[in-house]
Design a protein around this motif. Structure first.
Motif, PDB file in Angstrom:
ATOM      1  N   LEU A 124       7.368  15.804 -15.464  1.00  0.00           N
ATOM      2  CA  LEU A 124       8.386  16.463 -16.283  1.00  0.00           C
ATOM      3  C   LEU A 124       9.503  15.515 -16.719  1.00  0.00           C
ATOM      4  CD1 LEU A 124       8.576  19.851 -14.364  1.00  0.00           C
ATOM      5  CD2 LEU A 124       7.829  19.512 -16.727  1.00  0.00           C
ATOM      6  N   VAL A 125       9.252  14.215 -16.583  1.00  0.00           N
ATOM      7  CA  VAL A 125      10.322  13.256 -16.857  1.00  0.00           C
ATOM      8  C   VAL A 125      10.677  13.201 -18.349  1.00  0.00           C
ATOM      9  CG1 VAL A 125       8.906  11.155 -17.089  1.00  0.00           C
ATOM     10  CG2 VAL A 125      11.195  11.023 -16.056  1.00  0.00           C
ATOM     11  N   GLY A 126       9.831  13.786 -19.191  1.00  0.00           N
ATOM     12  CA  GLY A 126      10.156  13.838 -20.620  1.00  0.00           C
ATOM     13  C   GLY A 126      10.781  15.154 -21.032  1.00  0.00           C
ATOM     14  N   ASP A 127      11.212  15.947 -20.061  1.00  0.00           N
ATOM     15  CA  ASP A 127      11.708  17.291 -20.361  1.00  0.00           C
ATOM     16  C   ASP A 127      13.097  17.485 -19.733  1.00  0.00           C
ATOM     17  OD1 ASP A 127      11.773  20.101 -20.915  1.00  0.00           O
ATOM     18  OD2 ASP A 127       9.596  20.178 -20.744  1.00  0.00           O
ATOM     19  N   GLN A 128      13.671  18.657 -19.917  1.00  0.00           N
ATOM     20  CA  GLN A 128      14.957  18.999 -19.280  1.00  0.00           C
ATOM     21  C   GLN A 128      14.721  20.208 -18.389  1.00  0.00           C
ATOM     22  OE1 GLN A 128      17.679  17.180 -19.793  1.00  0.00           O
ATOM     23  NE2 GLN A 128      16.695  15.931 -21.368  1.00  0.00           N
ATOM     24  N   VAL A 129      14.866  20.017 -17.081  1.00  0.00           N
ATOM     25  CA  VAL A 129      14.710  21.161 -16.165  1.00  0.00           C
ATOM     26  C   VAL A 129      15.941  22.052 -16.289  1.00  0.00           C
ATOM     27  CG1 VAL A 129      14.615  21.816 -13.729  1.00  0.00           C
ATOM     28  CG2 VAL A 129      13.202  19.926 -14.571  1.00  0.00           C
ATOM     29  N   LYS A 130      15.688  23.365 -16.404  1.00  0.00           N
ATOM     30  CA  LYS A 130      16.819  24.306 -16.514  1.00  0.00           C
ATOM     31  C   LYS A 130      17.166  24.898 -15.147  1.00  0.00           C
ATOM     32  CE  LYS A 130      15.271  26.807 -20.094  1.00  0.00           C
ATOM     33  NZ  LYS A 130      15.215  27.579 -21.344  1.00  0.00           N
ATOM     34  N   ASP A 131      16.159  25.407 -14.465  1.00  0.00           N
ATOM     35  CA  ASP A 131      16.400  25.917 -13.111  1.00  0.00           C
ATOM     36  C   ASP A 131      15.088  26.030 -12.349  1.00  0.00           C
ATOM     37  OD1 ASP A 131      15.305  28.341 -14.092  1.00  0.00           O
ATOM     38  OD2 ASP A 131      17.292  28.971 -14.763  1.00  0.00           O
ATOM     39  N   ALA A 171      11.636  24.832 -17.722  1.00  0.00           N
ATOM     40  CA  ALA A 171      12.031  23.592 -18.411  1.00  0.00           C
ATOM     41  C   ALA A 171      12.210  23.896 -19.887  1.00  0.00           C
ATOM     42  CB  ALA A 171      10.973  22.515 -18.201  1.00  0.00           C
ATOM     43  N   GLU A 172      13.064  23.084 -20.506  1.00  0.00           N
ATOM     44  CA  GLU A 172      13.428  23.317 -21.901  1.00  0.00           C
ATOM     45  C   GLU A 172      12.198  23.368 -22.815  1.00  0.00           C
ATOM     46  OE1 GLU A 172      16.763  23.536 -22.740  1.00  0.00           O
ATOM     47  OE2 GLU A 172      16.079  24.160 -24.726  1.00  0.00           O
ATOM     48  N   TYR A 173      11.305  22.419 -22.670  1.00  0.00           N
ATOM     49  CA  TYR A 173      10.192  22.310 -23.623  1.00  0.00           C
ATOM     50  C   TYR A 173       8.879  22.806 -23.024  1.00  0.00           C
ATOM     51  CZ  TYR A 173      13.890  19.503 -25.550  1.00  0.00           C
ATOM     52  OH  TYR A 173      15.116  19.101 -26.004  1.00  0.00           O
ATOM     53  N   ALA A 174       8.649  22.535 -21.752  1.00  0.00           N
ATOM     54  CA  ALA A 174       7.403  22.993 -21.120  1.00  0.00           C
ATOM     55  C   ALA A 174       7.410  24.505 -20.944  1.00  0.00           C
ATOM     56  CB  ALA A 174       7.238  22.320 -19.763  1.00  0.00           C
ATOM     57  N   ASP A 175       8.625  25.098 -20.930  1.00  0.00           N
ATOM     58  CA  ASP A 175       8.793  26.528 -20.654  1.00  0.00           C
ATOM     59  C   ASP A 175       8.519  26.786 -19.164  1.00  0.00           C
ATOM     60  OD1 ASP A 175       9.399  29.153 -21.090  1.00  0.00           O
ATOM     61  OD2 ASP A 175       8.009  29.439 -22.748  1.00  0.00           O
ATOM     62  N   ASP A 176       7.889  27.896 -18.825  1.00  0.00           N
ATOM     63  CA  ASP A 176       7.770  28.257 -17.407  1.00  0.00           C
ATOM     64  C   ASP A 176       6.565  27.602 -16.742  1.00  0.00           C
ATOM     65  OD1 ASP A 176       9.865  29.816 -18.069  1.00  0.00           O
ATOM     66  OD2 ASP A 176       8.887  31.732 -17.700  1.00  0.00           O
ATOM     67  N   LEU A 177       6.799  27.057 -15.546  1.00  0.00           N
ATOM     68  CA  LEU A 177       5.718  26.473 -14.753  1.00  0.00           C
ATOM     69  C   LEU A 177       5.753  27.108 -13.377  1.00  0.00           C
ATOM     70  CD1 LEU A 177       7.098  23.152 -15.836  1.00  0.00           C
ATOM     71  CD2 LEU A 177       4.660  23.501 -16.181  1.00  0.00           C
ATOM     72  N   MET A 178       4.587  27.228 -12.756  1.00  0.00           N
ATOM     73  CA  MET A 178       4.555  27.803 -11.412  1.00  0.00           C
ATOM     74  C   MET A 178       3.654  26.950 -10.526  1.00  0.00           C
ATOM     75  SD  MET A 178       3.524  31.624 -10.373  1.00  0.00           S
ATOM     76  CE  MET A 178       3.251  32.105  -8.693  1.00  0.00           C
ATOM     77  N   PHE A 179       4.145  26.624  -9.342  1.00  0.00           N
ATOM     78  CA  PHE A 179       3.412  25.792  -8.393  1.00  0.00           C
ATOM     79  C   PHE A 179       3.216  26.608  -7.116  1.00  0.00           C
ATOM     80  CE2 PHE A 179       5.873  23.185 -11.204  1.00  0.00           C
ATOM     81  CZ  PHE A 179       5.036  22.133 -11.543  1.00  0.00           C
TER      82      PHE A 179
END
Ligand code: NAI
Ligand SMILES: N[C@@H](CC=O)C(=O)O
Ligand code: NA
Length: 436
Positions: free
Chosen positions: A148-155, A290-298
Motif C-alpha cells: 500500500l506504499v503507493g496509497d494513502q491509508v485513511k483508517d 485506503a484512499e485509492y484501493a478503497d476497502d481491504l480486509m485481512f
C-alpha cells in the motif's frame, strides 16, 4: 563463488511457543526454502533460558545454548522470539550493530523502541522484518509497509488479539467463565507469557501503535494509545449483547483526522451481521480503508505457535533473499510528525450498565443527569437481579442498561461518574462502545 553459496546462518533466540515451531518449519522445509532463496540456510544456534527443558524431535540438541550473545554474534539473520522490552532490545540492537538482519515477532519491543530499531537497521544497512508482530499469520505488516506504499491509508479497524477474541467467543458461545477461557487460551499457546497484557488490552495496543506508525508514516508509540481491556466484561454484558443480536469484541481502531492520529483499543458491541462478528476463536481480522484501493480486509490466525511461525519464516526467507541478492528491503521512515488526537475528540454511542435500587423515581434521577449533560438516550432496559445485594439497603437490585446516541466520550464518562454518586446506584458501572 564458495562465499555466494555459503549457507545463510539463522540464529534463533527463544525456543518457546513460536521459537520451537519456527525451528520446525526451518528444519522440515530446509531443501525447499533453499530453492526459494537460491542459497541454503542453516540454523546456527538456538538460545533459550534452559536448554534442558527444550525437547522437540526436530531440534538438534547440540544447537541449544543459554549463551544468547554467542548466537547473536554468529548469525547472518537473528530471529528474536524471546519477547518483552528488556534483553530482547539489547540482543536486537547488538545483532544489527554487528551486521546481522533481524526478524522479530515482538510487538511490545517495536511499540516501545520502534524508532531506535528502525534507524539502527538503516544505519547498518540491514533489514528488520516483523510480520508476526501484528495479526500473527495474517499478512498485514507487509501490505502496509510495501503493497500500500503507493496509497494513502485513511483508517484501520480490527481484532488483533487472539487470546481476548478466544475468551469472548467462548464466553458467548459456550457460556464459559472468563478465567476458564483464559486458561484454555494459555494452554493453546495464544497468550503472552504474562497474559495481563492480553486481557488488559496492551498487546492489542502494541499492535495498534505499529499499525498507525506504518499506515501514517509517523511515530505512534505504546504511550500514545488509549487502552481498555476486557477484564470488566461480565457474563451479564455478554448476555445483554446476545439478547440484542450483538457480540462483544476487543477492537483496535486507528485513524487520522484534523486533530491528528489516534490509536485506541477498547471492547465494543457489534451487530451479528457485521463481518467482524464472525471472527471466532484465535482468528484476527483487520479492515484497512485506503484512499485509492478503497476497502481491504485481512483475516487469519492471529496467534498460536505454527501460524505465527509461518509469518516468521516468511520474513526469514525474505531477508535471506535480500542477503543473497546483496540488498535490503525498504527502510521504515517516519517522515510525518502528526500530533496524537486528544481523547476529548473521541465520539461514539455507548451502552452503560448501572446497578440500581429497585425504587420508584430512580430511572428519572438518572435520566435527568443524562439530559443535563446533553447525553441523549437511545434505549433503556431493566431487569431484576435478585441474587445481588447492596449492604445497607433492604430492597432488591435492578440492572439498568442505557444505550446512548453518538456522544463525546469525556462527557459520557463524566455523566456516568455523576450518576454513580447517587445513593440509589451501587457497584461499578460498565461502559461499552457500540459500533455502527
Ligand atoms: N504465542 C503467540 O501466539 C505469539 C507470540 N508472539 C510473540 O513472539 C514472541 C515469543 O512468544 P512465545 O513463543 O509465545 O513466548 P514463550 O514464553 O513461549 O517463549 C519465550 C522463549 O524465550 C526464551 N528466553 C527468555 N529469555 C531469554 C534469554 N535471555 N535468552 C534466550 N532465550 C530467552 C525462553 O526460554 C523461551 O524459550 C513474543 O514477543 C510474543 O509477543 C507474536 C505473535 C503470536
Ligand atoms: N498474545 C497474542 C499473541 C499474538 O500476537 C494474542 O493473543 O493475539
Ligand atoms: Na502478521
Amino acid at each position: 563463488m564458495a562465499e555466494q553459496n555459503a549457507p545463510i546462518r539463522v540464529g534463533l533466540l527463544g525456543a518457546g511457543t513460536v521459537g520451537s515451531q519456527t525451528a520446525r518449519l526451518l528444519v522440515e522445509q530446509k531443501d525447499e526454502l533453499a530453492q526459494r532463496i537460491g542459497r541454503p540456510i542453516e540454523l546456527s544456534g538456538i538460545a533459550c533460558l534452559d536448554p534442558e527443558e527444550v525437547d522437540f524431535p526436530w531440534i538438534d540438541r547440540s544447537l541449544l545454548t543459554s549463551d544468547t550473545m554467542s548466537v547473536v554474534k554468529n548469525a547472518d539473520i537473528v530471529v528474536e522470539l524471546i519477547g518483552g522490552t528488556g534483553v530482547a532490545r539489547t540482543f536486537v540492537l547488538e545483532a544489527m550493530n554487528n551486521g546481522a538482519s533481524v526478524v522479530t515477532a515482538n510487538k511490545a519491543l517495536l511499540a516501545k523502541y520502534g524508532p531506535e530499531l528502525y534507524k539502527t537497521a538503516e544505519d547498518n544497512n540491514v533489514d528488520i522484518y516483523f510480520e508476526a508482530a501484528v495479526g500473527g499469520a495474517i499478512p498485514i505488516v507487509r501490505p502496509l509497509r510495501e503493497s500500500l506504499v503507493g496509497d494513502q491509508v485513511k483508517d484501520m479497524l480490527g481484532i488483533v488479539n487472539g487470546t481476548t477474541n478466544y475468551i469472548l467467543d467462548e464466553m458467548t458461545t459456550k457460556g464459559l467463565d472468563f478465567d476458564v477461557a483464559l486458561k484454555e487460551a494459555q494452554a493453546k499457546g495464544y497468550a503472552e507469557a504474562d497474559p495481563t497484557g492480553d486481557i488488559e488490552g496492551y498487546d492489542a495496543a502494541n499492535k495498534a501503535a505499529i499499525m498507525a506508525t506504518l499506515g501514517f508514516h509517523t511515530n505512534v508509540g505504546i504511550d500514545d494509545v488509549t487502552v481498555e481491556g476486557i477484564t470488566h466484561i461480565t457474563a451479564d454484558d455478554i448476555a445483554a449483547a446476545t439478547a440484542e443480536g450483538k457480540v462483544v469484541k476487543l477492537l483496535a481502531v486507528v485513524g487520522k483526522d484534523e486533530h491528528g492520529v489516534s490509536a485506541r483499543v477498547y471492547p465494543a458491541l457489534i451487530r451479528n451481521e457485521h463481518p467482524l462478528a464472525s471472527v471466532r476463536g484465535s482468528f484476527n481480522a483487520v479492515f484497512v480503508r485506503a484512499e485509492y484501493a478503497d476497502d481491504l480486509m485481512f483475516y487469519g490466525r492471529g496467534a498460536g505457535g505454527a501460524p505465527t511461525a509461518s509469518a516468521v519464516v516468511g520474513d526469514i526467507v525474505t531477508v535471506a533473499r535480500h542477503i543473497a541478492a546483496g540488498c535490503t528491503g525498504p527502510a521504515i521512515r517516519m517522515y510525518n510528525d502528526y500530533p496524537i488526537a486528544p481523547l476529548s475528540t473521541s465520539k461514539a454511542a455507548f451502552a452503560v450498565r448501572f446497578l440500581i435500587h429497585d425504587n420508584p423515581g430512580v430511572l428519572a434521577k438518572i435520566s435527568t443527569i443524562f439530559a443535563k449533560n446533553g447525553v441523549s438516550i437511545n434505549g433503556v432496559n431493566q431487569d431484576l437481579k435478585p441474587t445481588l445485594k447492596d449492604p445497607g439497603y433492604d430492597g432488591e437490585i435492578q440492572q439498568l442498561r442505557l444505550v446512548t446516541h453518538m456522544t463525546d466520550e469525556m462527557t459520557l464518562r463524566a455523566t456516568v461518574a455523576e450518576v454513580c454518586e447517587l445513593d440509589c446506584v451501587t457497584g461499578d458501572p460498565s461502559i461499552i462502545r457500540v459500533l455502527d
